[in-house]
Enzyme design. Sequence first.
Site, PDB file in Angstrom:
ATOM      1  CE  LYS A 265      -3.595  -2.119   2.957  1.00 48.86           C
ATOM      2  NZ  LYS A 265      -4.790  -1.985   2.112  1.00 48.86           N
TER       3      LYS A 265
ATOM      4  NE  ARG B 185     -10.395 -10.941  -1.089  1.00 48.73           N
ATOM      5  CZ  ARG B 185     -10.768 -10.066  -2.016  1.00 48.73           C
ATOM      6  NH1 ARG B 185     -11.119 -10.496  -3.221  1.00 48.73           N
ATOM      7  NH2 ARG B 185     -10.800  -8.780  -1.754  1.00 48.73           N
TER       8      ARG B 185
END
Length: 434
Positions: free
Chosen positions: A210, A284
């Site tokens: 990021k 996930r």
Amino acid sequence: MQITLSNTLANDAWGKNAILSFDSNKAMIHLKNNGKTDRTLVQQAARKLRGQGIKEVELVGEKWDLEFCWAFYQGFYTAKQDYAIEFPHLDDEPQDELLARIECGDFVRGIINEPAQSLTPVKLVERAAEFILNQADIYNEKSAVSFKIISGEELEQQGYHGIWTVGKGSANLPAMLQLDFNPTQDSNAPVLACLVGKGITFDSGGYSIKPSDGMSTMRTDMGGAALLTGALGFAIARGLNQRVKLYLCCAENLVSNNAFKLGDIITYKNGVSAEVLNTDAEGRLVLADGLIEADNQNPGFIIDCATLTGAAKSAVGNDYHSVLSMDDELVKNLFQSAQAENEPFWRLPFEDFHRSQINSSFADIANIGSVPVGAGASTATAFLSYFVKNYKQNWLHIDCSATYRKSGSDLWSVGATGIGVQTLANLMLSRSLK
């Protein structure tokens, strides 16, 4: 400073439609005689008072009821917790409810706001277990709670490959909490619900790293784990008398020589293989382990909760939690609970065709969408659906983008909000009556 409520309009000297006026050492909040609007006004007024540097207040007068007191607390709260509110005396039942809301709200907001340097994955699961034990000790029996913590290489050895893969790149070991709240004390009692929470205590994005601005709040990527822990604790305070299991899937997603890489393939306990095409879609990957375990318990329903996608946040901002499910009845029940508790949720689409939008040439599925313009929140849910056998029924996925605010608003300070605790507790309690 004393704070009172009034049904009269503020003097024009305080501005057009002013919600606050002052007299000596007192402040008056001016209501509009509309239930939901007035609760919002009280929360806004509390924010204004904190913005003026006021740290200690006493709520006085007969108009302060449970909901007004709660609205004021929500608006007055700040992450530094350098404030004091003296609440008015309420009747026993609303007084107990207010204290339970504050207790659970403080836990959720406090732990989400905590820096990653002190809240490691193991610390998170330990703190969550301690909180539920304490709630059971106060409102039920401590013996109603049993749990185990699986950490480090034990995760790999026991087949929890998602949590292990994401967390192995950090010196702070990944961990999984498996907690059983069983007030019946009967080991054969049916499980009302399984709660599965994402607990990424810091998310750098891994090798799909990021930018700094996007990473600055990533200590809060465990908001789903905190929210479900708080909701279970609050349900216990409200008298939950059926069995609920809690699974927290916790790790740090960092870059190192041991970190997972793009192109890696994870094979889960249920035989599904997943190719990693983006290490920043790690939530996930860890949730899958928890969902497999939850599904094996044959519960009445499953809720997973995660700060999962930027797509959900783009759709609803920080103002709503997103709900994705094919079970219309369960969604209806959730929204009934949300309405009863005055908390904001919004439904996003999840259809079978989303399951065909996460294709991989090397594994059963990929951890990001495979179509040029995909619905990110929906394809993330589609990924998770491969780990719930009967995914069309009795399963809710909540993409909880309202857990934290990077900037304040007229209702909330910077930081965690606690939104959703009451709704999810309400849902558990209402479903337990059916």
